[in-house]
Every structure is written in C-alpha cells, then in structure tokens.
Design a protein around this motif. Structure first.
Motif, PDB file in Angstrom:
ATOM      1  N   HIS A 215       4.271  14.219   3.592  1.00  0.00           N
ATOM      2  CA  HIS A 215       4.294  14.981   4.839  1.00  0.00           C
ATOM      3  C   HIS A 215       2.916  15.032   5.499  1.00  0.00           C
ATOM      4  N   THR A 216       1.846  14.798   4.734  1.00  0.00           N
ATOM      5  CA  THR A 216       0.489  14.943   5.272  1.00  0.00           C
ATOM      6  C   THR A 216      -0.112  13.642   5.789  1.00  0.00           C
ATOM      7  N   ILE A 217       0.534  12.520   5.540  1.00  0.00           N
ATOM      8  CA  ILE A 217      -0.065  11.223   5.861  1.00  0.00           C
ATOM      9  C   ILE A 217      -0.312  11.051   7.359  1.00  0.00           C
TER      10      ILE A 217
ATOM     11  N   CYS B  84       0.876  -1.177   0.000  1.00  0.00           N
ATOM     12  CA  CYS B  84       0.000   0.000   0.000  1.00  0.00           C
ATOM     13  C   CYS B  84       0.913   1.228   0.000  1.00  0.00           C
ATOM     14  N   HIS B  85       1.432   1.539  -1.179  1.00  0.00           N
ATOM     15  CA  HIS B  85       2.424   2.599  -1.352  1.00  0.00           C
ATOM     16  C   HIS B  85       1.842   3.976  -1.076  1.00  0.00           C
ATOM     17  N   VAL B  86       2.743   4.925  -0.881  1.00  0.00           N
ATOM     18  CA  VAL B  86       2.339   6.327  -0.839  1.00  0.00           C
ATOM     19  C   VAL B  86       1.926   6.700  -2.264  1.00  0.00           C
TER      20      VAL B  86
ATOM     21  N   LEU C  95       8.324  10.961   5.654  1.00  0.00           N
ATOM     22  CA  LEU C  95       7.611  10.137   6.633  1.00  0.00           C
ATOM     23  C   LEU C  95       8.301  10.192   7.987  1.00  0.00           C
ATOM     24  N   ASN C  96       9.627  10.054   7.987  1.00  0.00           N
ATOM     25  CA  ASN C  96      10.378  10.118   9.245  1.00  0.00           C
ATOM     26  C   ASN C  96      10.181  11.453   9.946  1.00  0.00           C
ATOM     27  N   SER C  97      10.149  12.542   9.186  1.00  0.00           N
ATOM     28  CA  SER C  97      10.029  13.874   9.785  1.00  0.00           C
ATOM     29  C   SER C  97       8.672  14.097  10.445  1.00  0.00           C
TER      30      SER C  97
END
Length: 120
Positions: free
Chosen positions: A42-44, A33-35, A80-82
């Motif tokens: 950044h919004t996920i 289930c990719h981005v 994602l990490n940020s």
C-alpha cells in the motif's frame, strides 16, 4: 571522507523548472523487481511520489507495473490497484513477452500519440 562518522547521503538534484509540473510515468518490471516481503504494498505508490516531490517533480505521476500477474498474490495485486498502480499482465515464458520489450513498445506508442507532443 574521513573516519567513522555516519555516511553522507547524496542529495538528489532538483528538477529543472520546465519539468517541475510535467507528468512522470514510472514503468516497473515487477517480474524481476518484486515487492519485498517486508514492504507494505500500500505504501509503494506514495513512496515513489514522495521521492519525486523531494526532487521537485510535482506533476501528476502514473505507475505501471509489468509482469506475470499470476505470480503476484491477490492481496498484493489488490493493494497495488487500490493505490493507483496499473498492473499489466505479461505472460511468462511466451515468445515476444519480455517485460523490457513490452516497455519499449509502450514507450514508442506514447511517442506516436501526436496529441501528447504536437499542438496545432
């Protein structure tokens, strides 16, 4: 039920009182289930948290993504990490590295941590 009006949106049920402040863990199979290319990574995390709050799940949220991180661009990984999404590398094509299996192991490990569920 009738004619050509706008489709009605389902309103999610609100959390039961005992779960309003509970911790929610989201496990994401990022390999299958990719981005989406049209989505700002950044919004996920914020979108997930906002959806939970709308259903009155207001406790802390942790998001863990599982998959072969070598197949995710550095820009998406950084985004994602940020935002607090924990990326967990699961090498593709190796025995015993199915993402679903890894998630089950994580789940069982959490249940075995007695400090989470038992108090003296």
């Amino acid at each position: 039920m009738g004619g050509g009006g706008a489709q009605s949106q389902q309103v999610p049920e609100a959390a039961e009182e005992q779960y309003v402040k509970a911790k929610t863990s989201v496990w994401w199979d990022i390999e299958n289930c990719h981005v989406p290319k049209t989505c700002d990574p950044h919004t996920i995390a914020q979108n997930i948290s906002s959806a939970l709050i709308k259903m009155n799940y207001c406790g802390p949220v942790s998001i863990s993504a599982y998959g072969d991180t070598t197949r995710i661009s550095a820009a998406v990984q950084q985004a994602l990490n940020s935002t607090g999404v924990a990326l967990n590398h699961v090498p593709a094509g190796k025995p015993d590295t199915d993402v679903a299996q890894i998630c089950w192991i994580e789940l069982i490990g959490g249940f075995c941590d007695s400090s989470l569920y038992f108090t003296s």
